[in-house]
Design a protein around this motif. Structure first.
Motif, PDB file in Angstrom:
ATOM      1  N   GLN A 208       1.450  -1.799  -0.043  1.00 20.61           N
ATOM      2  CA  GLN A 208      -0.003  -0.237  -0.343  1.00 20.61           C
ATOM      3  C   GLN A 208       1.168   1.279  -0.387  1.00 20.61           C
ATOM      4  OE1 GLN A 208      -3.574  -0.140   2.556  1.00 20.61           O
ATOM      5  NE2 GLN A 208      -2.716  -2.014   2.885  1.00 20.61           N
ATOM      6  N   LEU A 209       0.566   2.261  -0.449  1.00 17.38           N
ATOM      7  CA  LEU A 209       1.146   3.571  -1.047  1.00 17.38           C
ATOM      8  C   LEU A 209       0.207   4.399  -1.400  1.00 17.38           C
ATOM      9  CD1 LEU A 209       4.229   2.251  -3.928  1.00 17.38           C
ATOM     10  CD2 LEU A 209       3.995   2.615  -1.380  1.00 17.38           C
ATOM     11  N   PRO A 210      -0.207   5.173   0.001  1.00 22.56           N
ATOM     12  CA  PRO A 210      -1.341   5.656   0.038  1.00 22.56           C
ATOM     13  C   PRO A 210      -0.993   7.506  -0.077  1.00 22.56           C
ATOM     14  CG  PRO A 210      -1.178   6.117   1.829  1.00 22.56           C
ATOM     15  CD  PRO A 210      -0.130   4.407   1.252  1.00 22.56           C
ATOM     16  N   ALA A 211       0.747   7.709  -0.228  1.00 23.87           N
ATOM     17  CA  ALA A 211       0.967   9.042  -0.594  1.00 23.87           C
ATOM     18  C   ALA A 211       1.984   9.222  -1.887  1.00 23.87           C
ATOM     19  CB  ALA A 211       1.935   9.008   0.406  1.00 23.87           C
ATOM     20  N   LEU A 212       1.659   8.078  -2.658  1.00 26.45           N
ATOM     21  CA  LEU A 212       2.298   8.011  -4.103  1.00 26.45           C
ATOM     22  C   LEU A 212       1.999   9.325  -4.955  1.00 26.45           C
ATOM     23  CD1 LEU A 212       5.192   6.498  -5.531  1.00 26.45           C
ATOM     24  CD2 LEU A 212       3.719   4.896  -6.138  1.00 26.45           C
ATOM     25  N   ARG A 213       2.682   9.493  -5.157  1.00 21.52           N
ATOM     26  CA  ARG A 213       2.086  10.853  -6.367  1.00 21.52           C
ATOM     27  C   ARG A 213       3.396  10.912  -7.541  1.00 21.52           C
ATOM     28  NH1 ARG A 213      -0.733  10.166  -3.398  1.00 21.52           N
ATOM     29  NH2 ARG A 213      -2.431  11.558  -2.201  1.00 21.52           N
ATOM     30  N   THR A 214       4.585  10.335  -7.386  1.00 22.25           N
ATOM     31  CA  THR A 214       5.646  10.827  -8.671  1.00 22.25           C
ATOM     32  C   THR A 214       6.115   9.735  -8.494  1.00 22.25           C
ATOM     33  OG1 THR A 214       6.860  12.988  -7.702  1.00 22.25           O
ATOM     34  CG2 THR A 214       7.850  11.998  -9.150  1.00 22.25           C
ATOM     35  N   LEU A 215       6.447   9.122 -10.104  1.00 22.20           N
ATOM     36  CA  LEU A 215       6.989   7.763 -10.309  1.00 22.20           C
ATOM     37  C   LEU A 215       7.710   8.087 -11.282  1.00 22.20           C
ATOM     38  CD1 LEU A 215       6.953   4.605 -10.260  1.00 22.20           C
ATOM     39  CD2 LEU A 215       4.597   5.143 -11.839  1.00 22.20           C
ATOM     40  N   ARG A 216       8.822   7.312 -11.466  1.00 19.12           N
ATOM     41  CA  ARG A 216      10.124   6.708 -13.056  1.00 19.12           C
ATOM     42  C   ARG A 216      10.688   5.435 -12.770  1.00 19.12           C
ATOM     43  NH1 ARG A 216      11.804  12.302 -14.479  1.00 19.12           N
ATOM     44  NH2 ARG A 216      13.377  11.409 -15.467  1.00 19.12           N
TER      45      ARG A 216
END
Length: 371
Positions: A208-216
């Motif tokens: 669970q990654l509820p704060a994930l906003r940036t993905l590379r």
């Protein structure tokens, strides 16, 4: 400051020492440390008095420079005085395979950042030690994994992690307790490159990654199931995405449908394994209008025909930046440029085409009127 309280004196002198020693950055820990004075000059400050020594010592150990024999010397010092390990805030290692480095990692119980993405591969043993020592305070983590099996349960200790940069391609991740792990503060995730082994992608699809906003992410495999699983799990939260992938994957990934909150998306260079344009009409189609996308960044012109992108489906889109774009400066160059007609075609749709510096093309007629 004879009349000042002890607390005031301590705070003032601590501030002075933070600038005088300056072995690391206070406000931007992920950037390159500034050039500082020699270690001998820093040691001289500590030798002025016991008072100076007590207040300045934490800054000397905040970001140790582990080059040459310094890692062994630091480990020896920590064996004599284990309390010094609590001062270490940033560890940067090019070698992480020995017991010396294991001891250094285990001693840094207040670590904020571990920089190892350019180092030797980090073993599961060293990674476990990192979590045990500093998992509750580590905010930024970058490294390469070594070959072998890695239990995803090791990530559960990193409760304060904000940014993770990982190259997982040589390890096999076992999602034994992945569904029970919540990395509640992870905002930025950099993954790559991923080739045939997609076990990391699968494991992090369950976490669970509820704060994930940036993905590379760099994804070079025809295994579309893994990447689709990941985006189905976390795509709805993303606002910024940079993705490299094989051309064959695109038809299976409805990117803008599974990432409705994207504000900016980047397609860096070398994303295609074929001669065909990787961003087709099918790729740029979504079931309902995508109301968040403001900017698209590409290395080269990956949209063969501006008509392939329906501006009605991307009502917020205002800029397409092409890093390879170079604006002509003479009439002769303008007449031969492929960028000018492309820019004017996009401009008719209310979208500016910009170069690597963010400069957009101004049609000649408008320039003349401006004069």
């Amino acid at each position: 400051m004879a009349s000042a309280s002890e607390d005031t004196r301590d705070r003032v002198w601590s501030r002075v020492f933070s600038f005088a020693i300056n072995t690391t950055e206070t406000h931007q820990p992920s950037s390159t440390p500034p050039v500082s004075e020699s270690r001998e000059a820093h040691l001289a400050i500590l030798l002025v008095s016991k008072y100076f020594n007590r207040l300045a010592l934490p800054y000397l150990y905040e970001y140790p420079k582990l080059v040459g024999r310094s890692a062994a010397l630091m480990a020896a010092q920590l064996l004599k005085r284990p309390e010094l390990g609590s001062f270490i805030k940033i560890l940067s290692m090019r070698h992480v395979a020995t017991d010396i480095h294991l001891h250094l990692i285990s001693s840094a119980m207040n670590l904020r950042e571990f920089r190892g993405i350019e180092s030797d591969h980090l073993s599961p043993e060293h990674f476990k030690a990192l979590g045990l020592a500093a998992g509750s305070c580590l905010q930024r983590l970058s490294f390469n994994f070594s070959r072998g099996d890695v239990s995803v349960s090791l990530f559960a200790r990193f409760t304060e992690l904000r940014e993770l940069i990982v190259s997982p391609s040589t390890a096999n991740f076992i999602p034994d307790t992945a569904s029970n792990i919540v990395l509640s503060k992870l905002h930025t995730l950099h993954v790559g490159p991923v080739y045939q082994d997609t076990s990391f992608i699968h494991a992090f699809s369950v976490i669970q990654l509820p704060a994930l906003r940036t993905l590379r992410i760099e994804f070079y495999t025809v295994n579309a199931d893994a990447i689709i699983e990941f985006f189905n799990a976390h795509g709805s939260a993303l606002t910024h995405l940079s993705i490299k992938f094989s051309y064959e994957l695109l038809s299976n990934l409805k990117l803008f449908d599974v990432c409705p909150g994207l504000v900016e998306v980047e397609f860096p260079e070398s994303v295609s394994y074929s001669d065909s344009a990787p961003l087709t009409r099918e790729t740029l189609t979504c079931a309902t209008p995508h109301k968040s996308l403001v900017k698209v960044v590409m290395f080269s012109d990956m949209i063969a025909d501006p008509d392939d992108l329906d501006p009605a489906m991307f009502p917020a889109l205002r800029e397409i930046q092409i890093q390879a774009c170079k604006w002509p400066t003479t009439e002769r160059e303008i007449s031969k440029s492929d960028w000018v007609p492309l820019a004017e075609a996009w401009l008719k749709q209310g979208i500016r085409l910009t170069d690597s510096d963010g400069q957009h093309w101004v049609p000649r007629v408008k320039r003349a009127r401006g004069r």
